[in-house]
Motif scaffolding. Sequence first.
Motif, PDB file in Angstrom:
ATOM      1  N   ALA A  62       0.829  -1.203   0.000  1.00 45.59           N
ATOM      2  CA  ALA A  62       0.000   0.000   0.000  1.00 45.59           C
ATOM      3  C   ALA A  62       0.865   1.255   0.000  1.00 45.59           C
ATOM      4  CB  ALA A  62      -0.925  -0.008   1.214  1.00 45.59           C
ATOM      5  N   LEU A  63       1.967   1.241   0.752  1.00 47.49           N
ATOM      6  CA  LEU A  63       2.864   2.394   0.765  1.00 47.49           C
ATOM      7  C   LEU A  63       3.544   2.592  -0.583  1.00 47.49           C
ATOM      8  CD1 LEU A  63       4.500   1.961   4.283  1.00 47.49           C
ATOM      9  CD2 LEU A  63       2.905   3.760   3.584  1.00 47.49           C
ATOM     10  N   LEU A  64       3.934   1.480  -1.207  1.00 45.10           N
ATOM     11  CA  LEU A  64       4.595   1.580  -2.512  1.00 45.10           C
ATOM     12  C   LEU A  64       3.633   2.032  -3.602  1.00 45.10           C
ATOM     13  CD1 LEU A  64       6.918  -1.549  -2.366  1.00 45.10           C
ATOM     14  CD2 LEU A  64       7.604   0.863  -2.275  1.00 45.10           C
ATOM     15  N   ALA A  65       2.332   1.860  -3.370  1.00 39.01           N
ATOM     16  CA  ALA A  65       1.345   2.360  -4.331  1.00 39.01           C
ATOM     17  C   ALA A  65       1.339   3.884  -4.331  1.00 39.01           C
ATOM     18  CB  ALA A  65      -0.039   1.822  -3.994  1.00 39.01           C
ATOM     19  N   ASP A  66       1.800   4.481  -3.232  1.00 41.78           N
ATOM     20  CA  ASP A  66       1.873   5.935  -3.133  1.00 41.78           C
ATOM     21  C   ASP A  66       3.061   6.466  -3.911  1.00 41.78           C
ATOM     22  OD1 ASP A  66       1.381   8.512  -2.348  1.00 41.78           O
ATOM     23  OD2 ASP A  66       2.076   8.266  -0.292  1.00 41.78           O
ATOM     24  N   GLN A  67       4.238   5.808  -3.706  1.00 46.30           N
ATOM     25  CA  GLN A  67       5.457   6.199  -4.424  1.00 46.30           C
ATOM     26  C   GLN A  67       6.534   5.153  -4.165  1.00 46.30           C
ATOM     27  OE1 GLN A  67       6.425   9.966  -2.524  1.00 46.30           O
ATOM     28  NE2 GLN A  67       7.885   8.950  -1.187  1.00 46.30           N
ATOM     29  N   PRO A  68       7.529   5.045  -5.055  1.00 46.28           N
ATOM     30  CA  PRO A  68       8.645   4.127  -4.800  1.00 46.28           C
ATOM     31  C   PRO A  68       9.408   4.540  -3.548  1.00 46.28           C
ATOM     32  CG  PRO A  68       8.572   4.782  -7.107  1.00 46.28           C
ATOM     33  CD  PRO A  68       7.614   5.679  -6.388  1.00 46.28           C
ATOM     34  N   MET A  69       9.918   3.561  -2.809  1.00 46.36           N
ATOM     35  CA  MET A  69      10.655   3.844  -1.572  1.00 46.36           C
ATOM     36  C   MET A  69      11.730   2.785  -1.368  1.00 46.36           C
ATOM     37  SD  MET A  69       7.683   4.839   1.195  1.00 46.36           S
ATOM     38  CE  MET A  69       6.170   5.651   0.674  1.00 46.36           C
ATOM     39  N   TYR A  70      12.702   3.098  -0.512  1.00 44.15           N
ATOM     40  CA  TYR A  70      13.692   2.114  -0.085  1.00 44.15           C
ATOM     41  C   TYR A  70      13.278   1.573   1.284  1.00 44.15           C
ATOM     42  CZ  TYR A  70      15.564   6.336   2.194  1.00 44.15           C
ATOM     43  OH  TYR A  70      15.705   7.489   2.919  1.00 44.15           O
ATOM     44  N   GLY A  71      13.961   0.538   1.749  1.00 46.22           N
ATOM     45  CA  GLY A  71      13.523  -0.191   2.929  1.00 46.22           C
ATOM     46  C   GLY A  71      13.344   0.638   4.187  1.00 46.22           C
ATOM     47  N   ALA A  72      14.367   1.423   4.557  1.00 44.96           N
ATOM     48  CA  ALA A  72      14.272   2.221   5.778  1.00 44.96           C
ATOM     49  C   ALA A  72      13.181   3.278   5.663  1.00 44.96           C
ATOM     50  CB  ALA A  72      15.614   2.879   6.083  1.00 44.96           C
ATOM     51  N   GLN A  73      12.985   3.779   4.457  1.00 45.41           N
ATOM     52  CA  GLN A  73      11.931   4.764   4.230  1.00 45.41           C
ATOM     53  C   GLN A  73      10.556   4.118   4.415  1.00 45.41           C
ATOM     54  OE1 GLN A  73      12.027   6.376   0.267  1.00 45.41           O
ATOM     55  NE2 GLN A  73      10.645   8.078   0.748  1.00 45.41           N
ATOM     56  N   LEU A  74      10.404   2.890   3.929  1.00 46.30           N
ATOM     57  CA  LEU A  74       9.152   2.166   4.110  1.00 46.30           C
ATOM     58  C   LEU A  74       8.851   1.955   5.588  1.00 46.30           C
ATOM     59  CD1 LEU A  74       9.409  -0.483   1.267  1.00 46.30           C
ATOM     60  CD2 LEU A  74       7.496   1.106   1.591  1.00 46.30           C
ATOM     61  N   ARG A  75       9.874   1.570   6.334  1.00 46.84           N
ATOM     62  CA  ARG A  75       9.672   1.367   7.769  1.00 46.84           C
ATOM     63  C   ARG A  75       9.225   2.666   8.437  1.00 46.84           C
ATOM     64  NH1 ARG A  75      14.396   0.356  12.171  1.00 46.84           N
ATOM     65  NH2 ARG A  75      14.859   2.440  11.420  1.00 46.84           N
ATOM     66  N   ALA A  76       9.917   3.768   8.132  1.00 46.58           N
ATOM     67  CA  ALA A  76       9.584   5.048   8.745  1.00 46.58           C
ATOM     68  C   ALA A  76       8.164   5.485   8.388  1.00 46.58           C
ATOM     69  CB  ALA A  76      10.594   6.114   8.313  1.00 46.58           C
ATOM     70  N   GLU A  77       7.784   5.311   7.130  1.00 46.17           N
ATOM     71  CA  GLU A  77       6.447   5.707   6.694  1.00 46.17           C
ATOM     72  C   GLU A  77       5.377   4.835   7.342  1.00 46.17           C
ATOM     73  OE1 GLU A  77       5.173   8.161   4.772  1.00 46.17           O
ATOM     74  OE2 GLU A  77       7.159   9.094   4.781  1.00 46.17           O
TER      75      GLU A  77
ATOM     76  N   PRO B 168       5.462  -1.405  15.493  1.00 49.06           N
ATOM     77  CA  PRO B 168       6.829  -1.094  15.036  1.00 49.06           C
ATOM     78  C   PRO B 168       7.428  -2.237  14.223  1.00 49.06           C
ATOM     79  CG  PRO B 168       6.800  -1.600  17.396  1.00 49.06           C
ATOM     80  CD  PRO B 168       5.370  -1.505  16.966  1.00 49.06           C
ATOM     81  N   LEU B 169       8.191  -1.860  13.225  1.00 49.92           N
ATOM     82  CA  LEU B 169       8.882  -2.817  12.373  1.00 49.92           C
ATOM     83  C   LEU B 169      10.384  -2.636  12.540  1.00 49.92           C
ATOM     84  CD1 LEU B 169       6.929  -2.363   8.996  1.00 49.92           C
ATOM     85  CD2 LEU B 169       6.488  -4.029  10.800  1.00 49.92           C
ATOM     86  N   ASN B 170      11.142  -3.690  12.247  1.00 51.47           N
ATOM     87  CA  ASN B 170      12.584  -3.507  12.128  1.00 51.47           C
ATOM     88  C   ASN B 170      12.954  -3.633  10.654  1.00 51.47           C
ATOM     89  OD1 ASN B 170      13.307  -6.346  11.496  1.00 51.47           O
ATOM     90  ND2 ASN B 170      12.651  -6.743  13.596  1.00 51.47           N
ATOM     91  N   VAL B 171      14.099  -3.108  10.318  1.00 54.82           N
ATOM     92  CA  VAL B 171      14.510  -3.077   8.912  1.00 54.82           C
ATOM     93  C   VAL B 171      14.611  -4.481   8.340  1.00 54.82           C
ATOM     94  CG1 VAL B 171      16.369  -2.442   7.341  1.00 54.82           C
ATOM     95  CG2 VAL B 171      15.653  -0.849   9.108  1.00 54.82           C
ATOM     96  N   GLY B 172      15.043  -5.435   9.169  1.00 51.09           N
ATOM     97  CA  GLY B 172      15.139  -6.816   8.699  1.00 51.09           C
ATOM     98  C   GLY B 172      13.801  -7.356   8.230  1.00 51.09           C
ATOM     99  N   GLN B 173      12.722  -7.080   8.988  1.00 48.30           N
ATOM    100  CA  GLN B 173      11.380  -7.498   8.571  1.00 48.30           C
ATOM    101  C   GLN B 173      11.014  -6.896   7.227  1.00 48.30           C
ATOM    102  OE1 GLN B 173       9.388  -6.179  12.346  1.00 48.30           O
ATOM    103  NE2 GLN B 173       8.134  -8.003  12.004  1.00 48.30           N
ATOM    104  N   VAL B 174      11.325  -5.626   7.077  1.00 54.97           N
ATOM    105  CA  VAL B 174      10.961  -4.923   5.843  1.00 54.97           C
ATOM    106  C   VAL B 174      11.677  -5.549   4.643  1.00 54.97           C
ATOM    107  CG1 VAL B 174      11.101  -2.734   4.593  1.00 54.97           C
ATOM    108  CG2 VAL B 174      10.441  -2.765   7.020  1.00 54.97           C
ATOM    109  N   TYR B 175      12.990  -5.770   4.767  1.00 55.10           N
ATOM    110  CA  TYR B 175      13.734  -6.286   3.626  1.00 55.10           C
ATOM    111  C   TYR B 175      13.407  -7.751   3.340  1.00 55.10           C
ATOM    112  CZ  TYR B 175      16.409  -2.055   2.890  1.00 55.10           C
ATOM    113  OH  TYR B 175      16.766  -0.762   2.582  1.00 55.10           O
ATOM    114  N   GLN B 176      13.101  -8.525   4.378  1.00 55.47           N
ATOM    115  CA  GLN B 176      12.658  -9.899   4.138  1.00 55.47           C
ATOM    116  C   GLN B 176      11.343  -9.915   3.378  1.00 55.47           C
ATOM    117  OE1 GLN B 176      12.497 -11.882   7.925  1.00 55.47           O
ATOM    118  NE2 GLN B 176      14.709 -11.906   8.189  1.00 55.47           N
ATOM    119  N   THR B 177      10.443  -9.025   3.759  1.00 52.64           N
ATOM    120  CA  THR B 177       9.151  -8.948   3.071  1.00 52.64           C
ATOM    121  C   THR B 177       9.330  -8.468   1.645  1.00 52.64           C
ATOM    122  OG1 THR B 177       8.071  -8.448   5.187  1.00 52.64           O
ATOM    123  CG2 THR B 177       6.826  -7.979   3.184  1.00 52.64           C
TER     124      THR B 177
END
Length: 202
Positions: free
Chosen positions: A9-24, A34-43
Amino acid sequence: MSIRQGLLALLADQPMYGAQLRAEFEARTGGTWPLNVGQVYQTLARLDRDGLVVELGDDDEGRTTYGLTDAGRAEVERWWAEPVDRESTPRNELAIKLALAVTVPGVDVTRIVQAQRTATMRQLRDLTRLKASTTGDPDRTQLAWLLVVENLIFGAESEVRWLDHVEARVARAARRSQHTGADPGCRPDVQALAPVHESSRK
């Protein structure tokens, strides 16, 4: 909530990198999940494998940016359109705890209920103060945060009402057992205290 669907859903708004996705993700949900960066990049790796996202290259700082594929955009649209499946909702630990408590001899169920009610009322007061701290017209991110906080408030209010119901039902079962000599933990009306699936957010 599925991290997978949230990132899409976040990427539907705009392209992002992993840490940016977590912050958003954390900003838009008030930091509730809360998410950790590892979860984000694994997903992201699984989404890439499934053809739902694609790497768009690295930015000036070497961070890989991800965007949706057509299949990923279709998946997001499907998620928006379909209701949340409550059959897959995680089980409620409090409901399970009380359901088991009424069947185990020697457990003071009323004491458990009262302790939980005190904790839930404290959380409700904290959430109410948190909501009251917001002033002015909220922007999109603030509105998203408010919706999450209000969901937690409604959930806490519902839990307090349910705990009142539990206490009253346990008291009725205890009175009946005094008259009949039956074990209140074996009565069907006490066993029906707790639903299998989550009915409120803590």
